[in-house]
Motif scaffolding. Sequence first.
Motif, PDB file in Angstrom:
ATOM      1  N   ILE A 172       0.776  -1.152   0.134  1.00 23.62           N
ATOM      2  CA  ILE A 172      -0.094   0.135  -0.052  1.00 23.62           C
ATOM      3  C   ILE A 172       1.021   1.187  -0.014  1.00 23.62           C
ATOM      4  O   ILE A 172       0.522   2.262  -0.858  1.00 23.62           O
ATOM      5  CB  ILE A 172      -0.966  -0.043   1.086  1.00 23.62           C
ATOM      6  N   PHE A 173       1.948   1.247   0.905  1.00 28.06           N
ATOM      7  CA  PHE A 173       2.907   2.526   0.909  1.00 28.06           C
ATOM      8  C   PHE A 173       3.466   2.729  -0.499  1.00 28.06           C
ATOM      9  O   PHE A 173       3.583   3.967  -1.006  1.00 28.06           O
ATOM     10  CB  PHE A 173       4.212   1.960   1.857  1.00 28.06           C
ATOM     11  N   ALA A 174       3.860   1.666  -1.348  1.00 32.57           N
ATOM     12  CA  ALA A 174       4.406   1.644  -2.651  1.00 32.57           C
ATOM     13  C   ALA A 174       3.618   2.488  -3.440  1.00 32.57           C
ATOM     14  O   ALA A 174       3.838   3.188  -4.345  1.00 32.57           O
ATOM     15  CB  ALA A 174       4.901   0.398  -3.065  1.00 32.57           C
ATOM     16  N   GLU A 175       2.011   1.723  -3.686  1.00 31.21           N
ATOM     17  CA  GLU A 175       1.102   2.323  -4.489  1.00 31.21           C
ATOM     18  C   GLU A 175       0.710   3.812  -4.089  1.00 31.21           C
ATOM     19  O   GLU A 175       0.783   4.765  -5.047  1.00 31.21           O
ATOM     20  CB  GLU A 175      -0.042   1.443  -4.370  1.00 31.21           C
ATOM     21  N   GLN A 176       0.640   4.075  -2.682  1.00 28.84           N
ATOM     22  CA  GLN A 176       0.530   5.382  -2.461  1.00 28.84           C
ATOM     23  C   GLN A 176       1.724   6.501  -2.764  1.00 28.84           C
ATOM     24  O   GLN A 176       1.165   7.510  -3.147  1.00 28.84           O
ATOM     25  CB  GLN A 176       0.515   5.580  -0.768  1.00 28.84           C
ATOM     26  N   LEU A 203       8.264  -1.339  -6.411  1.00 21.59           N
ATOM     27  CA  LEU A 203       9.103  -2.114  -5.690  1.00 21.59           C
ATOM     28  C   LEU A 203       8.325  -3.310  -5.342  1.00 21.59           C
ATOM     29  O   LEU A 203       6.772  -3.672  -5.635  1.00 21.59           O
ATOM     30  CB  LEU A 203       9.633  -1.645  -4.356  1.00 21.59           C
ATOM     31  N   GLU A 204       8.861  -4.646  -4.716  1.00 22.92           N
ATOM     32  CA  GLU A 204       8.671  -5.860  -4.580  1.00 22.92           C
ATOM     33  C   GLU A 204       8.682  -6.230  -3.135  1.00 22.92           C
ATOM     34  O   GLU A 204       9.750  -5.829  -2.701  1.00 22.92           O
ATOM     35  CB  GLU A 204       8.984  -7.022  -5.263  1.00 22.92           C
ATOM     36  N   TYR A 205       7.793  -6.543  -2.375  1.00 26.88           N
ATOM     37  CA  TYR A 205       7.936  -6.952  -0.816  1.00 26.88           C
ATOM     38  C   TYR A 205       7.204  -8.238  -0.438  1.00 26.88           C
ATOM     39  O   TYR A 205       6.120  -8.450  -0.764  1.00 26.88           O
ATOM     40  CB  TYR A 205       7.389  -5.711   0.047  1.00 26.88           C
ATOM     41  N   SER A 206       8.300  -9.273  -0.252  1.00 28.79           N
ATOM     42  CA  SER A 206       7.635 -10.654  -0.135  1.00 28.79           C
ATOM     43  C   SER A 206       7.972 -11.191   1.442  1.00 28.79           C
ATOM     44  O   SER A 206       8.962 -10.855   1.910  1.00 28.79           O
ATOM     45  CB  SER A 206       8.142 -11.469  -0.973  1.00 28.79           C
ATOM     46  N   PRO A 207       6.932 -11.937   1.928  1.00 26.74           N
ATOM     47  CA  PRO A 207       7.431 -12.723   3.194  1.00 26.74           C
ATOM     48  C   PRO A 207       8.377 -13.899   2.778  1.00 26.74           C
ATOM     49  O   PRO A 207       8.071 -14.480   2.053  1.00 26.74           O
ATOM     50  CB  PRO A 207       5.803 -13.087   3.639  1.00 26.74           C
ATOM     51  N   GLN A 208       9.064 -14.126   3.817  1.00 28.63           N
ATOM     52  CA  GLN A 208       9.951 -15.595   3.734  1.00 28.63           C
ATOM     53  C   GLN A 208      10.188 -16.179   5.315  1.00 28.63           C
ATOM     54  O   GLN A 208      10.483 -15.489   6.069  1.00 28.63           O
ATOM     55  CB  GLN A 208      11.197 -14.986   3.083  1.00 28.63           C
ATOM     56  N   GLU A 209       9.652 -17.199   5.186  1.00 31.29           N
ATOM     57  CA  GLU A 209       9.744 -18.060   6.519  1.00 31.29           C
ATOM     58  C   GLU A 209      11.348 -18.347   6.511  1.00 31.29           C
ATOM     59  O   GLU A 209      11.699 -19.398   5.831  1.00 31.29           O
ATOM     60  CB  GLU A 209       8.867 -19.279   6.494  1.00 31.29           C
ATOM     61  N   VAL A 210      11.873 -17.968   7.734  1.00 28.13           N
ATOM     62  CA  VAL A 210      13.206 -18.131   7.896  1.00 28.13           C
ATOM     63  C   VAL A 210      13.423 -18.575   9.280  1.00 28.13           C
ATOM     64  O   VAL A 210      13.616 -18.079  10.229  1.00 28.13           O
ATOM     65  CB  VAL A 210      14.123 -17.092   7.606  1.00 28.13           C
ATOM     66  N   PRO A 211      13.922 -19.986   9.452  1.00 25.59           N
ATOM     67  CA  PRO A 211      14.120 -20.445  10.812  1.00 25.59           C
ATOM     68  C   PRO A 211      15.438 -19.773  11.430  1.00 25.59           C
ATOM     69  O   PRO A 211      16.512 -19.576  10.512  1.00 25.59           O
ATOM     70  CB  PRO A 211      14.275 -21.762  10.882  1.00 25.59           C
ATOM     71  N   ALA A 212      15.882 -19.458  12.619  1.00 29.38           N
ATOM     72  CA  ALA A 212      17.037 -18.614  13.402  1.00 29.38           C
ATOM     73  C   ALA A 212      18.048 -19.436  12.515  1.00 29.38           C
ATOM     74  O   ALA A 212      18.992 -18.631  12.336  1.00 29.38           O
ATOM     75  CB  ALA A 212      17.040 -18.834  14.647  1.00 29.38           C
ATOM     76  N   GLU A 213      18.205 -20.829  12.835  1.00 31.90           N
ATOM     77  CA  GLU A 213      19.368 -21.245  12.125  1.00 31.90           C
ATOM     78  C   GLU A 213      19.913 -21.110  10.931  1.00 31.90           C
ATOM     79  O   GLU A 213      20.978 -21.158  10.444  1.00 31.90           O
ATOM     80  CB  GLU A 213      19.599 -22.753  12.353  1.00 31.90           C
TER      81      GLU A 213
END
Length: 282
Positions: free
Chosen positions: A25-29, A34-44
């Motif tokens: 929404i910030f990018a559109e506004q 830009l592209e912003y994606s979620p990524q599941e990353v375990p600590a290790e």
Amino acid sequence: MTSIDRYAVFGYPIKHSKSPRIHQIFAEQTGQSLEYSPQEVPAEQFSAAVARFFAEAGKGLNCTIPLKELAWAYADKKTERAQLSKAVNTLALQADGSILGDNTDGIGLITDLMTNHAISLAGSRILILGAGGASRGIIVPLLEQSPHSIVIANRTIDKAVNLATEFQDKGSISGCGFSNLKNQQFDLILNATSTSLSGQLPPLPECLLAKNGVCYDLAYSNEPTVFVRWGLENHAVKSLDGLGMLVEQAAEAFFIWRGVRPETRPVIELLDSERKPTQFTT
Ligand code: ATR
């Protein structure tokens, strides 16, 4: 051909994160591409995943639970507020190829309290529940607003005392256990424990909240958290959760990356309107 600038949020778990939506929404506004994606990353796997992201032309990362301390250790350079909070939620690629670490959580909270909700902090008696990473990140930004005092109360008393001691040269701050709160009153009570996530509440004495006092849960949920409900039952003039803080910390990260400040109010209103219709303020 120019490729689109890539950003991401790393966390574990990450499925329910609102950050991708907020940044989109910030990018559109602001007309930013830009592209912003979620990524599941375990600590290790954190270090390897961050290195890969930036090697593949990533520009900036948000890091959330349980990765903020690892992000702090990863950053080549840190802002002063990140250095003090020992946690980083924003990594930004610099022109010289180094990675800057910042922590926008504290300023996100202050902006939500003061700008969005017109809550004055100068001279106020503030109680912070919890002495973990979330508490650490908000202490200095709160002390900078010249409150009367800050008390940190925690289940493990030593942690509260030690945390307060670390910041004692920056203002009036002390640590104690929940049972030491009897006969004390506060103008602002912030819940920075992880209890809301499990639907629990620290043991709080009655009459803890002063007349016209405010409650603020750093956690957010689609329904009022137990602590938000506690605030309403204890006649808080406002009992808020951390949705506004989430959007404000994101806006600050967006500014660090793009040099443009998005408008937060319409985003907070939109996300709030999508929750179950509940009265969050009295
Ligand atoms: P975060 O980074 O989110 O702050 P944390 O560092 O694990 O997470 O800290 C969690 C905080 O919630 C701690 O202050 C913890 O108290 P302890 O230091 O005594 O462990 C607090 N907390 C978690 N569960 C709690 C509970 N059931 N009652 C009271 N406090 C609780």
